[in-house]
Design an enzyme around this catalytic site. Structure first.
Site, PDB file in Angstrom:
ATOM      1  N   CYS A  66      42.299  50.964  37.366  1.00 55.91           N
ATOM      2  CA  CYS A  66      43.269  49.784  37.354  1.00 55.91           C
ATOM      3  C   CYS A  66      44.498  49.926  36.070  1.00 55.91           C
ATOM      4  O   CYS A  66      44.595  51.205  35.828  1.00 55.91           O
ATOM      5  CB  CYS A  66      42.353  48.563  37.082  1.00 55.91           C
ATOM      6  SG  CYS A  66      43.399  47.014  37.407  1.00 55.91           S
ATOM      7  N   ASP A  75      38.133  42.225  31.341  1.00 52.05           N
ATOM      8  CA  ASP A  75      38.445  40.710  31.644  1.00 52.05           C
ATOM      9  C   ASP A  75      37.800  39.736  30.958  1.00 52.05           C
ATOM     10  O   ASP A  75      38.090  38.885  30.190  1.00 52.05           O
ATOM     11  CB  ASP A  75      38.369  40.708  33.023  1.00 52.05           C
ATOM     12  CG  ASP A  75      39.849  41.066  33.697  1.00 52.05           C
ATOM     13  OD1 ASP A  75      40.883  40.502  33.507  1.00 52.05           O
ATOM     14  OD2 ASP A  75      39.562  42.564  34.080  1.00 52.05           O
ATOM     15  N   ASN A 103      35.225  43.535  34.720  1.00 54.27           N
ATOM     16  CA  ASN A 103      36.505  44.094  34.971  1.00 54.27           C
ATOM     17  C   ASN A 103      36.725  44.576  36.481  1.00 54.27           C
ATOM     18  O   ASN A 103      36.081  44.148  37.287  1.00 54.27           O
ATOM     19  CB  ASN A 103      36.515  45.599  33.942  1.00 54.27           C
ATOM     20  CG  ASN A 103      38.011  46.256  33.796  1.00 54.27           C
ATOM     21  OD1 ASN A 103      38.810  45.424  33.626  1.00 54.27           O
ATOM     22  ND2 ASN A 103      37.861  47.318  34.337  1.00 54.27           N
ATOM     23  N   LYS A 104      38.068  45.273  36.674  1.00 52.07           N
ATOM     24  CA  LYS A 104      38.277  45.279  38.021  1.00 52.07           C
ATOM     25  C   LYS A 104      37.312  45.929  38.714  1.00 52.07           C
ATOM     26  O   LYS A 104      36.598  46.765  38.325  1.00 52.07           O
ATOM     27  CB  LYS A 104      39.613  46.323  37.973  1.00 52.07           C
ATOM     28  CG  LYS A 104      40.230  46.621  39.143  1.00 52.07           C
ATOM     29  CD  LYS A 104      40.428  45.473  40.133  1.00 52.07           C
ATOM     30  CE  LYS A 104      41.753  44.567  39.374  1.00 52.07           C
ATOM     31  NZ  LYS A 104      41.667  43.150  40.337  1.00 52.07           N
ATOM     32  N   LYS A 162      38.050  38.537  24.354  1.00 50.15           N
ATOM     33  CA  LYS A 162      37.604  38.703  25.765  1.00 50.15           C
ATOM     34  C   LYS A 162      36.412  38.157  25.786  1.00 50.15           C
ATOM     35  O   LYS A 162      35.715  38.077  26.925  1.00 50.15           O
ATOM     36  CB  LYS A 162      37.636  40.105  26.216  1.00 50.15           C
ATOM     37  CG  LYS A 162      38.896  40.799  26.082  1.00 50.15           C
ATOM     38  CD  LYS A 162      40.068  40.781  27.408  1.00 50.15           C
ATOM     39  CE  LYS A 162      41.278  41.309  27.300  1.00 50.15           C
ATOM     40  NZ  LYS A 162      41.563  42.667  27.422  1.00 50.15           N
ATOM     41  N   ALA A 190      44.384  40.991  31.486  1.00 48.41           N
ATOM     42  CA  ALA A 190      44.118  39.604  30.867  1.00 48.41           C
ATOM     43  C   ALA A 190      44.986  39.343  29.696  1.00 48.41           C
ATOM     44  O   ALA A 190      45.123  38.103  29.441  1.00 48.41           O
ATOM     45  CB  ALA A 190      42.515  40.122  30.234  1.00 48.41           C
ATOM     46  N   ARG A 226      43.675  32.345  37.601  1.00 47.59           N
ATOM     47  CA  ARG A 226      42.903  33.568  37.554  1.00 47.59           C
ATOM     48  C   ARG A 226      41.335  33.017  36.966  1.00 47.59           C
ATOM     49  O   ARG A 226      41.523  32.837  35.773  1.00 47.59           O
ATOM     50  CB  ARG A 226      43.212  34.622  36.697  1.00 47.59           C
ATOM     51  CG  ARG A 226      44.753  35.282  37.293  1.00 47.59           C
ATOM     52  CD  ARG A 226      44.752  36.060  38.155  1.00 47.59           C
ATOM     53  NE  ARG A 226      43.582  37.137  38.832  1.00 47.59           N
ATOM     54  CZ  ARG A 226      43.801  38.381  38.533  1.00 47.59           C
ATOM     55  NH1 ARG A 226      44.963  38.956  37.899  1.00 47.59           N
ATOM     56  NH2 ARG A 226      43.007  38.990  39.113  1.00 47.59           N
TER      57      ARG A 226
END
Ligand code: RUB
Length: 306
Positions: A128, A197, A207-208, A233, A20, A61
Protein backbone atom coordinates in the site's frame (compact mmCIF):
# COMPACT_ATOMS: atom_id res chain seq x y z
CA UNK A 1 -21.51 21.97 6.40
CA UNK A 2 -19.50 24.42 4.34
CA UNK A 3 -18.83 23.54 0.72
CA UNK A 4 -15.03 23.36 1.26
CA UNK A 5 -15.49 20.94 4.16
CA UNK A 6 -17.84 18.80 2.07
CA UNK A 7 -15.11 18.68 -0.58
CA UNK A 8 -12.52 17.59 2.01
CA UNK A 9 -14.91 14.85 3.20
CA UNK A 10 -15.40 13.64 -0.39
CA UNK A 11 -11.62 13.70 -1.00
CA UNK A 12 -11.10 11.56 2.13
CA UNK A 13 -13.89 9.15 1.17
CA UNK A 14 -12.70 8.74 -2.41
CA UNK A 15 -9.04 8.33 -1.29
CA UNK A 16 -7.86 11.49 -3.02
CA UNK A 17 -6.63 12.23 0.50
CA UNK A 18 -5.23 8.88 1.56
CA UNK A 19 -3.35 7.32 4.49
CA UNK A 20 -4.18 7.76 8.17
CA UNK A 21 -1.86 10.70 8.77
CA UNK A 22 -3.02 12.72 5.77
CA UNK A 23 -6.65 12.03 6.69
CA UNK A 24 -6.14 13.28 10.29
CA UNK A 25 -4.29 16.38 9.05
CA UNK A 26 -7.07 17.13 6.55
CA UNK A 27 -9.71 16.92 9.30
CA UNK A 28 -7.79 19.24 11.63
CA UNK A 29 -7.20 21.59 8.68
CA UNK A 30 -10.97 21.56 8.02
CA UNK A 31 -11.64 22.55 11.65
CA UNK A 32 -9.27 25.52 11.17
CA UNK A 33 -11.06 26.47 7.96
CA UNK A 34 -14.46 26.46 9.69
CA UNK A 35 -13.09 28.49 12.59
CA UNK A 36 -11.70 31.14 10.24
CA UNK A 37 -14.88 31.41 8.16
CA UNK A 38 -17.54 31.02 10.85
CA UNK A 39 -20.05 33.84 11.26
CA UNK A 40 -21.39 32.31 14.49
CA UNK A 41 -22.71 34.85 16.99
CA UNK A 42 -22.46 32.69 20.09
CA UNK A 43 -20.12 30.11 21.59
CA UNK A 44 -22.75 27.39 21.27
CA UNK A 45 -23.40 28.17 17.62
CA UNK A 46 -19.64 28.11 16.89
CA UNK A 47 -19.06 24.81 18.72
CA UNK A 48 -22.07 23.27 17.02
CA UNK A 49 -20.73 24.16 13.55
CA UNK A 50 -17.48 22.41 14.41
CA UNK A 51 -19.24 19.38 15.91
CA UNK A 52 -21.46 18.80 12.85
CA UNK A 53 -18.42 18.93 10.53
CA UNK A 54 -16.34 16.72 12.84
CA UNK A 55 -19.04 14.02 12.83
CA UNK A 56 -19.18 14.10 9.03
CA UNK A 57 -15.40 13.96 8.65
CA UNK A 58 -14.99 11.13 11.19
CA UNK A 59 -17.60 9.00 9.41
CA UNK A 60 -15.83 9.35 6.02
CA UNK A 61 -13.32 6.60 7.02
CA UNK A 62 -14.49 4.61 10.06
CA UNK A 63 -11.17 2.77 10.64
CA UNK A 64 -9.14 5.90 11.48
CA UNK A 65 -8.46 6.40 15.21
CA UNK A 66 -5.76 8.98 14.46
CA UNK A 67 -8.48 11.18 12.99
CA UNK A 68 -10.86 10.52 15.90
CA UNK A 69 -8.09 11.07 18.50
CA UNK A 70 -7.19 14.42 16.91
CA UNK A 71 -10.81 15.63 16.91
CA UNK A 72 -11.45 14.35 20.44
CA UNK A 73 -8.42 16.24 21.73
CA UNK A 74 -9.57 19.45 20.05
CA UNK A 75 -13.04 19.22 21.61
CA UNK A 76 -11.52 18.44 25.04
CA UNK A 77 -9.58 21.74 24.78
CA UNK A 78 -12.65 23.62 23.60
CA UNK A 79 -14.62 22.24 26.57
CA UNK A 80 -11.95 23.45 29.00
CA UNK A 81 -12.09 27.00 27.60
CA UNK A 82 -14.66 29.54 28.80
CA UNK A 83 -13.73 31.99 26.02
CA UNK A 84 -16.06 33.75 23.56
CA UNK A 85 -16.24 33.04 19.80
CA UNK A 86 -13.06 35.04 19.04
CA UNK A 87 -11.10 33.21 21.70
CA UNK A 88 -12.35 29.83 20.49
CA UNK A 89 -11.48 30.77 16.92
CA UNK A 90 -7.89 31.43 18.01
CA UNK A 91 -7.83 28.17 20.01
CA UNK A 92 -8.84 26.11 16.93
CA UNK A 93 -6.27 27.90 14.76
CA UNK A 94 -3.50 27.35 17.32
CA UNK A 95 -4.51 23.70 17.56
CA UNK A 96 -4.13 23.34 13.78
CA UNK A 97 -0.62 24.82 13.77
CA UNK A 98 0.47 22.77 16.79
CA UNK A 99 -1.00 19.50 15.41
CA UNK A 100 0.79 19.89 12.08
CA UNK A 101 4.04 20.69 13.90
CA UNK A 102 3.74 17.64 16.14
CA UNK A 103 2.87 15.27 13.29
CA UNK A 104 5.88 16.49 11.29
CA UNK A 105 8.17 16.12 14.32
CA UNK A 106 6.87 12.55 14.85
CA UNK A 107 7.42 11.70 11.20
CA UNK A 108 11.04 12.89 11.38
CA UNK A 109 11.68 10.79 14.51
CA UNK A 110 10.05 7.73 12.91
CA UNK A 111 12.13 8.21 9.75
CA UNK A 112 15.31 8.37 11.84
CA UNK A 113 14.53 5.30 14.02
CA UNK A 114 13.32 3.30 11.02
CA UNK A 115 16.12 4.48 8.76
CA UNK A 116 18.69 3.23 11.26
CA UNK A 117 16.81 -0.05 11.75
CA UNK A 118 16.97 -0.76 8.00
CA UNK A 119 20.37 0.76 7.23
CA UNK A 120 21.89 -2.74 6.98
CA UNK A 121 19.07 -4.20 4.87
CA UNK A 122 19.30 -4.45 1.13
CA UNK A 123 15.78 -5.55 0.10
CA UNK A 124 12.61 -4.34 1.83
CA UNK A 125 9.04 -5.16 0.91
CA UNK A 126 6.11 -2.82 1.55
CA UNK A 127 2.36 -2.86 0.90
CA UNK A 128 0.00 0.00 0.00
CA UNK A 129 1.08 3.60 0.58
CA UNK A 130 2.11 4.94 3.98
CA UNK A 131 3.75 8.37 4.26
CA UNK A 132 5.62 7.09 7.34
CA UNK A 133 7.04 4.11 5.43
CA UNK A 134 8.12 6.33 2.53
CA UNK A 135 9.94 8.66 4.99
CA UNK A 136 11.70 5.66 6.62
CA UNK A 137 12.78 4.09 3.34
CA UNK A 138 14.17 7.37 2.01
CA UNK A 139 16.18 7.78 5.23
CA UNK A 140 17.38 4.14 5.15
CA UNK A 141 18.55 4.69 1.60
CA UNK A 142 20.58 7.74 2.71
CA UNK A 143 22.14 5.84 5.62
CA UNK A 144 23.06 2.72 3.63
CA UNK A 145 24.67 1.91 0.34
CA UNK A 146 21.26 2.03 -1.26
CA UNK A 147 18.28 -0.23 -0.65
CA UNK A 148 15.98 -1.92 -3.06
CA UNK A 149 12.22 -1.87 -2.40
CA UNK A 150 9.52 -4.29 -3.54
CA UNK A 151 6.08 -2.63 -3.66
CA UNK A 152 2.82 -4.53 -4.00
CA UNK A 153 0.38 -2.82 -6.37
CA UNK A 154 -2.37 -3.04 -3.65
CA UNK A 155 -5.66 -4.01 -5.22
CA UNK A 156 -8.21 -2.64 -5.77
CA UNK A 157 -7.19 1.05 -5.63
CA UNK A 158 -3.47 0.58 -6.48
CA UNK A 159 -2.03 2.81 -3.73
CA UNK A 160 1.21 0.81 -4.12
CA UNK A 161 1.85 2.78 -7.30
CA UNK A 162 2.04 5.99 -5.25
CA UNK A 163 4.74 4.39 -3.08
CA UNK A 164 6.61 3.08 -6.13
CA UNK A 165 6.59 6.49 -7.84
CA UNK A 166 7.60 8.44 -4.69
CA UNK A 167 10.50 6.11 -3.86
CA UNK A 168 11.69 5.82 -7.42
CA UNK A 169 11.78 9.59 -7.88
CA UNK A 170 13.76 9.80 -4.60
CA UNK A 171 16.40 7.60 -6.25
CA UNK A 172 15.59 4.19 -4.69
CA UNK A 173 15.56 1.01 -6.75
CA UNK A 174 11.92 -0.09 -6.90
CA UNK A 175 10.18 -3.22 -8.20
CA UNK A 176 6.39 -3.44 -8.49
CA UNK A 177 4.64 -6.80 -8.01
CA UNK A 178 1.03 -8.00 -7.82
CA UNK A 179 -0.23 -8.61 -4.28
CA UNK A 180 -0.40 -12.36 -4.77
CA UNK A 181 3.33 -12.58 -5.68
CA UNK A 182 4.54 -11.79 -2.13
CA UNK A 183 5.27 -15.43 -1.21
CA UNK A 184 7.16 -15.88 -4.52
CA UNK A 185 9.57 -13.05 -3.63
CA UNK A 186 9.73 -13.26 0.18
CA UNK A 187 12.93 -15.36 0.41
CA UNK A 188 14.96 -12.53 -1.10
CA UNK A 189 13.53 -9.95 1.34
CA UNK A 190 15.36 -8.77 4.50
CA UNK A 191 12.38 -7.07 6.17
CA UNK A 192 8.79 -6.09 5.53
CA UNK A 193 7.55 -2.66 6.64
CA UNK A 194 3.98 -1.37 6.35
CA UNK A 195 2.04 1.55 7.82
CA UNK A 196 -0.78 1.46 10.37
CA UNK A 197 -4.32 2.74 10.51
CA UNK A 198 -4.95 1.53 14.05
CA UNK A 199 -3.10 -0.20 16.87
CA UNK A 200 -5.26 -2.05 19.39
CA UNK A 201 -4.81 -2.55 23.13
CA UNK A 202 -3.44 -6.06 22.42
CA UNK A 203 -0.81 -4.62 20.08
CA UNK A 204 -2.60 -5.94 16.98
CA UNK A 205 -2.16 -3.95 13.78
CA UNK A 206 -5.01 -2.74 11.58
CA UNK A 207 -3.72 -1.79 8.13
CA UNK A 208 -4.55 -2.07 4.43
CA UNK A 209 -6.24 -5.36 3.54
CA UNK A 210 -3.59 -7.92 2.60
CA UNK A 211 -1.23 -6.91 5.41
CA UNK A 212 -2.21 -9.87 7.61
CA UNK A 213 -1.49 -12.39 4.83
CA UNK A 214 1.90 -10.79 4.15
CA UNK A 215 2.69 -10.98 7.89
CA UNK A 216 1.97 -14.73 7.95
CA UNK A 217 4.14 -15.27 4.86
CA UNK A 218 6.95 -13.21 6.44
CA UNK A 219 6.67 -15.15 9.71
CA UNK A 220 6.77 -18.54 7.97
CA UNK A 221 9.95 -17.48 6.16
CA UNK A 222 11.73 -15.93 9.16
CA UNK A 223 11.48 -12.39 7.75
CA UNK A 224 11.01 -9.50 10.22
CA UNK A 225 7.70 -7.64 9.91
CA UNK A 226 7.51 -4.01 11.08
CA UNK A 227 4.81 -1.38 11.18
CA UNK A 228 5.63 2.34 11.07
CA UNK A 229 3.15 4.14 13.28
CA UNK A 230 3.03 7.18 15.51
CA UNK A 231 1.34 6.46 18.84
CA UNK A 232 -1.52 8.75 17.68
CA UNK A 233 -2.72 5.60 15.85
CA UNK A 234 -3.43 3.79 19.12
CA UNK A 235 -7.17 3.35 19.56
CA UNK A 236 -8.13 3.87 23.23
CA UNK A 237 -11.61 2.41 22.57
CA UNK A 238 -10.02 -1.03 22.11
CA UNK A 239 -8.89 -1.01 25.74
CA UNK A 240 -12.41 -1.47 26.98
CA UNK A 241 -13.42 -4.27 24.66
CA UNK A 242 -14.24 -2.08 21.66
CA UNK A 243 -13.45 -3.77 18.35
CA UNK A 244 -11.93 -1.69 15.56
CA UNK A 245 -14.58 -1.31 12.89
CA UNK A 246 -13.32 -2.39 9.47
CA UNK A 247 -14.47 -0.15 6.64
CA UNK A 248 -16.17 -1.99 3.79
CA UNK A 249 -15.98 -0.13 0.50
CA UNK A 250 -18.01 -0.25 -2.69
CA UNK A 251 -17.78 -3.49 -4.77
CA UNK A 252 -17.46 -1.25 -7.85
CA UNK A 253 -13.85 -0.62 -6.84
CA UNK A 254 -13.19 -4.29 -7.68
CA UNK A 255 -15.38 -4.88 -10.74
CA UNK A 256 -18.63 -3.63 -12.25
CA UNK A 257 -21.16 -5.89 -10.41
CA UNK A 258 -23.33 -6.03 -13.59
CA UNK A 259 -20.58 -8.09 -15.23
CA UNK A 260 -20.95 -10.77 -12.53
CA UNK A 261 -24.70 -11.10 -12.00
CA UNK A 262 -25.53 -13.37 -9.03
CA UNK A 263 -22.02 -13.19 -7.53
CA UNK A 264 -21.47 -11.50 -4.17
CA UNK A 265 -18.54 -9.09 -4.03
CA UNK A 266 -16.90 -7.95 -0.77
CA UNK A 267 -14.36 -5.15 -0.43
CA UNK A 268 -12.97 -4.68 3.11
CA UNK A 269 -10.40 -1.85 3.18
CA UNK A 270 -8.32 -3.19 6.10
CA UNK A 271 -7.46 -6.36 8.01
CA UNK A 272 -6.05 -7.21 11.44
CA UNK A 273 -2.55 -8.62 11.95
CA UNK A 274 -2.18 -10.28 15.36
CA UNK A 275 0.69 -8.88 17.47
CA UNK A 276 2.50 -12.24 17.43
CA UNK A 277 3.32 -11.80 13.73
CA UNK A 278 4.95 -8.39 14.25
CA UNK A 279 8.59 -7.78 15.14
CA UNK A 280 8.07 -4.17 16.26
CA UNK A 281 6.27 -0.88 15.76
CA UNK A 282 8.53 1.94 14.62
CA UNK A 283 7.14 4.89 16.58
CA UNK A 284 8.26 8.40 17.51
CA UNK A 285 9.22 6.92 20.90
CA UNK A 286 11.50 4.28 19.39
CA UNK A 287 11.29 0.77 17.94
CA UNK A 288 8.89 -1.02 20.27
CA UNK A 289 7.76 -4.68 20.32
CA UNK A 290 3.95 -4.90 19.99
CA UNK A 291 3.62 -6.52 23.43
CA UNK A 292 5.20 -3.42 25.07
CA UNK A 293 3.41 -0.78 23.06
CA UNK A 294 0.49 -0.40 25.46
CA UNK A 295 2.85 0.22 28.41
CA UNK A 296 4.78 2.82 26.48
CA UNK A 297 1.59 4.62 25.43
CA UNK A 298 0.16 4.51 28.96
CA UNK A 299 3.41 5.77 30.49
CA UNK A 300 3.07 8.88 28.32
CA UNK A 301 -0.48 9.25 29.74
CA UNK A 302 -3.53 9.19 27.53
CA UNK A 303 -2.97 12.83 26.72
CA UNK A 304 0.12 11.84 24.75
CA UNK A 305 -2.23 10.10 22.31
CA UNK A 306 -4.00 13.26 21.40
C1 RUB B 1 -3.58 3.32 3.69
C2 RUB B 1 -2.84 2.44 4.63
C3 RUB B 1 -1.59 3.01 5.25
C4 RUB B 1 -1.94 3.68 6.59
C5 RUB B 1 -0.77 4.48 7.16
O1 RUB B 1 -4.88 2.83 3.39
O2 RUB B 1 -3.23 1.35 4.97
O3 RUB B 1 -0.66 2.00 5.52
O4 RUB B 1 -3.05 4.56 6.45
O5 RUB B 1 -0.47 5.61 6.37
P1 RUB B 1 -5.87 3.73 2.47
P2 RUB B 1 0.37 6.83 6.99
O6 RUB B 1 -5.18 3.91 1.15
O7 RUB B 1 -7.14 2.97 2.39
O8 RUB B 1 -6.04 5.07 3.17
O9 RUB B 1 1.67 6.28 7.43
O10 RUB B 1 0.49 7.80 5.84
O11 RUB B 1 -0.45 7.38 8.11
Amino acid sequence: MQREVERIREDIKELRIQGAKNVAKAAIGAMGLIARKSKAKSRDEFINELLVAADELASARPTEPMLRNALRALFADIKKSTGDVEELRRLVERNEVEYFRKVKENEEKIAEYGGREFSHSSVILTHCHSSSVVAILKRANELSNGISVICTETRPKLQGLITAKQLSSAGLKVTLIVDSAVSYFIRGVDSVVVGADAITGKGDLVNKVGTAGIAVIAHENGVNMYSAAETFKFDPLTLWGGIEEIEERSPEEIINPNKLKGVGIRNPAFDVTPARYLTAYITEMGVIPPQSLLNVVLRGGFESLY
